[in-house]
Design a protein around this motif. Structure first.
Motif, PDB file in Angstrom:
ATOM      1  N   ILE A   1       0.836  -1.206   0.000  1.00 13.49           N
ATOM      2  CA  ILE A   1       0.000   0.000   0.000  1.00 13.49           C
ATOM      3  C   ILE A   1       0.868   1.253   0.000  1.00 13.49           C
ATOM      4  O   ILE A   1       0.608   2.209  -0.748  1.00 13.49           O
ATOM      5  N   ILE A   2       1.905   1.263   0.821  1.00 12.32           N
ATOM      6  CA  ILE A   2       2.789   2.442   0.877  1.00 12.32           C
ATOM      7  C   ILE A   2       3.461   2.680  -0.469  1.00 12.32           C
ATOM      8  O   ILE A   2       3.489   3.807  -0.977  1.00 12.32           O
ATOM      9  N   LEU A   3       4.013   1.624  -1.055  1.00 17.01           N
ATOM     10  CA  LEU A   3       4.721   1.769  -2.329  1.00 17.01           C
ATOM     11  C   LEU A   3       3.775   2.173  -3.455  1.00 17.01           C
ATOM     12  O   LEU A   3       4.142   2.952  -4.343  1.00 17.01           O
ATOM     13  N   LYS A   4       2.548   1.654  -3.426  1.00 14.56           N
ATOM     14  CA  LYS A   4       1.570   2.007  -4.458  1.00 14.56           C
ATOM     15  C   LYS A   4       1.218   3.487  -4.383  1.00 14.56           C
ATOM     16  O   LYS A   4       1.180   4.182  -5.400  1.00 14.56           O
ATOM     17  N   LYS A   5       0.965   3.987  -3.184  1.00 10.07           N
ATOM     18  CA  LYS A   5       0.600   5.386  -3.013  1.00 10.07           C
ATOM     19  C   LYS A   5       1.790   6.326  -3.258  1.00 10.07           C
ATOM     20  O   LYS A   5       1.609   7.446  -3.736  1.00 10.07           O
ATOM     21  N   ALA A   6       2.979   5.864  -2.925  1.00 11.26           N
ATOM     22  CA  ALA A   6       4.163   6.725  -3.030  1.00 11.26           C
ATOM     23  C   ALA A   6       4.870   6.612  -4.377  1.00 11.26           C
ATOM     24  O   ALA A   6       5.846   7.340  -4.617  1.00 11.26           O
ATOM     25  N   PHE A   7       4.402   5.728  -5.251  1.00 13.27           N
ATOM     26  CA  PHE A   7       5.102   5.470  -6.510  1.00 13.27           C
ATOM     27  C   PHE A   7       5.373   6.744  -7.325  1.00 13.27           C
ATOM     28  O   PHE A   7       6.513   6.957  -7.775  1.00 13.27           O
ATOM     29  N   PRO A   8       4.386   7.622  -7.551  1.00 11.60           N
ATOM     30  CA  PRO A   8       4.681   8.846  -8.322  1.00 11.60           C
ATOM     31  C   PRO A   8       5.763   9.703  -7.678  1.00 11.60           C
ATOM     32  O   PRO A   8       6.633  10.242  -8.374  1.00 11.60           O
ATOM     33  N   SER A   9       5.711   9.833  -6.356  1.00 10.08           N
ATOM     34  CA  SER A   9       6.721  10.641  -5.659  1.00 10.08           C
ATOM     35  C   SER A   9       8.101  10.013  -5.751  1.00 10.08           C
ATOM     36  O   SER A   9       9.112  10.717  -5.889  1.00 10.08           O
ATOM     37  N   ILE A  10       8.166   8.687  -5.674  1.00 12.31           N
ATOM     38  CA  ILE A  10       9.454   7.995  -5.777  1.00 12.31           C
ATOM     39  C   ILE A  10      10.060   8.210  -7.161  1.00 12.31           C
ATOM     40  O   ILE A  10      11.261   8.482  -7.298  1.00 12.31           O
ATOM     41  N   VAL A  11       9.229   8.097  -8.206  1.00  8.93           N
ATOM     42  CA  VAL A  11       9.718   8.291  -9.579  1.00  8.93           C
ATOM     43  C   VAL A  11      10.204   9.721  -9.781  1.00  8.93           C
ATOM     44  O   VAL A  11      11.290   9.956 -10.331  1.00  8.93           O
ATOM     45  N   LEU A  12       9.424  10.691  -9.337  1.00 11.54           N
ATOM     46  CA  LEU A  12       9.802  12.101  -9.507  1.00 11.54           C
ATOM     47  C   LEU A  12      11.068  12.428  -8.719  1.00 11.54           C
ATOM     48  O   LEU A  12      11.921  13.174  -9.195  1.00 11.54           O
ATOM     49  N   TYR A  13      11.185  11.867  -7.531  1.00 14.64           N
ATOM     50  CA  TYR A  13      12.397  12.115  -6.750  1.00 14.64           C
ATOM     51  C   TYR A  13      13.610  11.468  -7.419  1.00 14.64           C
ATOM     52  O   TYR A  13      14.718  12.019  -7.379  1.00 14.64           O
ATOM     53  N   GLY A  14      13.386  10.297  -8.027  1.00 10.96           N
ATOM     54  CA  GLY A  14      14.477   9.659  -8.760  1.00 10.96           C
ATOM     55  C   GLY A  14      14.952  10.508  -9.921  1.00 10.96           C
ATOM     56  O   GLY A  14      16.165  10.645 -10.153  1.00 10.96           O
ATOM     57  N   ILE A  15      14.016  11.108 -10.653  1.00 14.16           N
ATOM     58  CA  ILE A  15      14.387  11.981 -11.771  1.00 14.16           C
ATOM     59  C   ILE A  15      15.106  13.223 -11.254  1.00 14.16           C
ATOM     60  O   ILE A  15      16.080  13.694 -11.853  1.00 14.16           O
ATOM     61  N   PHE A  16      14.630  13.743 -10.139  1.00 14.97           N
ATOM     62  CA  PHE A  16      15.289  14.893  -9.520  1.00 14.97           C
ATOM     63  C   PHE A  16      16.724  14.543  -9.124  1.00 14.97           C
ATOM     64  O   PHE A  16      17.652  15.333  -9.339  1.00 14.97           O
TER      65      PHE A  16
END
Length: 271
Positions: free
Chosen positions: A189-204
Motif C-alpha cells: 500500500i505504501i509503495l503504491k501510493k508513493a510510486f509517483p513521488s518515488i519516480v519524480l524524486y528519482g528523476i530529480f
C-alpha cells in the motif's frame, strides 16, 4: 500553461535549433555536424548510464531505509523532539550537504582524524578515500541521508492517511502473522501510493548537480555535470554539443516516464 510549459517549450525549441546550427554565436546555417559528433562519442551514454545506476542505488537504499523507519517509528517522525531529526537534512541546500560530507569523509576529514586518534589508521592520509572515489560513496551516502528522511516523512503520512494500523489489526484478526501483514498489506500500500513521488524524486536525483560536482570523480561524471561543463567552458564549439546532450537527456527522461506510467497502468488493470 503560459508560466510553466511555454518557457520549457521555448527553451527546447531553441536547443533544437542550436543543435542544428540554426542559431547561436557560431551559427553558419543548417548542419548535422554537431549531432554526428554527439553520436560519434560515447561520453553521453557512459555518463547517463552511470548517473542512472547511481540514482537507482540511491532510491533503492533510501526506500528500504524509509520503509523500516516509517513502519517501526511512525509515532516519532512527526511528534516530539526526535521529529526535528527528520527535517534537518531536508533543510540543507545540496551544496552545503555535499560540503559537509566532504569534510567528514575525505582522507584528511573529521572521521580520518578520529580514526588516527584512536590508532585505527596509521595516519589521516591512509584513511579510505570515500569522496571523489570510484564507488561514488560520497554521492550515494549524501543523497541517501536526504532521500531517506524525505521518504520517511512521506511514508509516515501514507501510513496514517490509509489507516494501516487498523488494516493490520484486521489482517491479524484473520490469522495473518506480523511478517505477512508487513509484506502483504503495509509495504504494497505504501509503495503504491508513493510510486509517483518515488519516480519524480528519482528523476530529480538523476539531474542533481551540486553533490556530484563536489563529491564525484572526473570520469565518468554525472550527466548534469557533463552538460553543464560543456556550456560553461570557454570552447564555444562545445555549446551546440551541450544542447544535443540536453535534448537527448530530455527525450530519455520522457521515455522513462512514459514506460513507468504505462507499466503501472497495466499493473493496476491486471490486479
Amino acid at each position: 500553461m503560459l508560466v510553466t510549459l511555454l518557457p520549457l517549450l521555448a527553451g527546447l525549441v531553441y536547443a533544437i535549433l542550436n543543435s542544428f546550427g540554426l542559431t547561436g554565436i557560431l551559427s553558419n546555417g543548417f548542419t548535422l555536424g554537431h549531432w554526428q559528433t554527439f553520436f560519434g562519442s560515447n561520453e553521453f551514454g557512459i555518463s547517463f548510464l552511470y548517473s542512472l545506476g547511481i540514482t537507482g542505488i540511491i532510491i533503492i537504499i533510501s526506500v528500504v531505509v524509509a520503509l523500516a523507519i516509517s513502519i517501526n517509528y511512525t509515532k516519532n517522525i512527526d511528534k516530539g523532539k526526535s521529529a526535528y531529526l527528520f527535517y534537518i537534512p531536508l533543510a540543507l541546500p545540496y551544496i552545503v550537504a555535499g560540503f559537509v560530507t566532504y569534510q567528514l569523509f575525505n582522507p584528511t576529514g573529521l572521521f580520518s582524524r578520529i580514526a588516527y586518534f584512536f590508532h585505527i589508521s596509521s595516519s589521516p592520509e591512509t584513511f579510505p578515500d570515500l569522496t571523489n572515489d570510484a564507488l561514488s560513496f560520497g554521492i550515494i551516502i549524501t543523497h541517501v541521508v536526504i532521500a531517506s528522511t524525505f521518504f520517511s516523512i512521506l511514508f509516515a503520512g501514507i501510513f496514517k492517511n490509509e489507516k494501516l494500523i487498523e488494516l493490520a489489526d484486521i489482517a491479524k484478526g484473520l490469522g495473518a502473522k506480523n511478517s505477512q501483514v508487513t509484506k502483504k498489506v503495509i509495504i504494497p500500500i505504501i509503495l503504491k501510493k508513493a510510486f509517483p513521488s518515488i519516480v519524480l524524486y528519482g528523476i530529480f536525483t538523476l539531474g542533481s548537480y551540486e553533490i556530484p560536482l563536489l563529491l564525484g570523480r572526473q570520469t565518468p561524471q554525472f550527466i548534469s555535470v557533463v552538460i553543464a561543463n560543456k556550456f560553461q567552458r570557454f570552447n564555444l564549439q562545445d555549446v551546440p554539443l551541450a544542447y544535443c546532450m540536453a535534448i537527448a537527456y530530455t527525450v530519455l527522461i520522457v521515455i522513462i516516464l512514459f514506460y513507468l506510467t504505462k507499466k503501472k497502468k497495466l499493473y493496476h488493470e491486471n490486479n
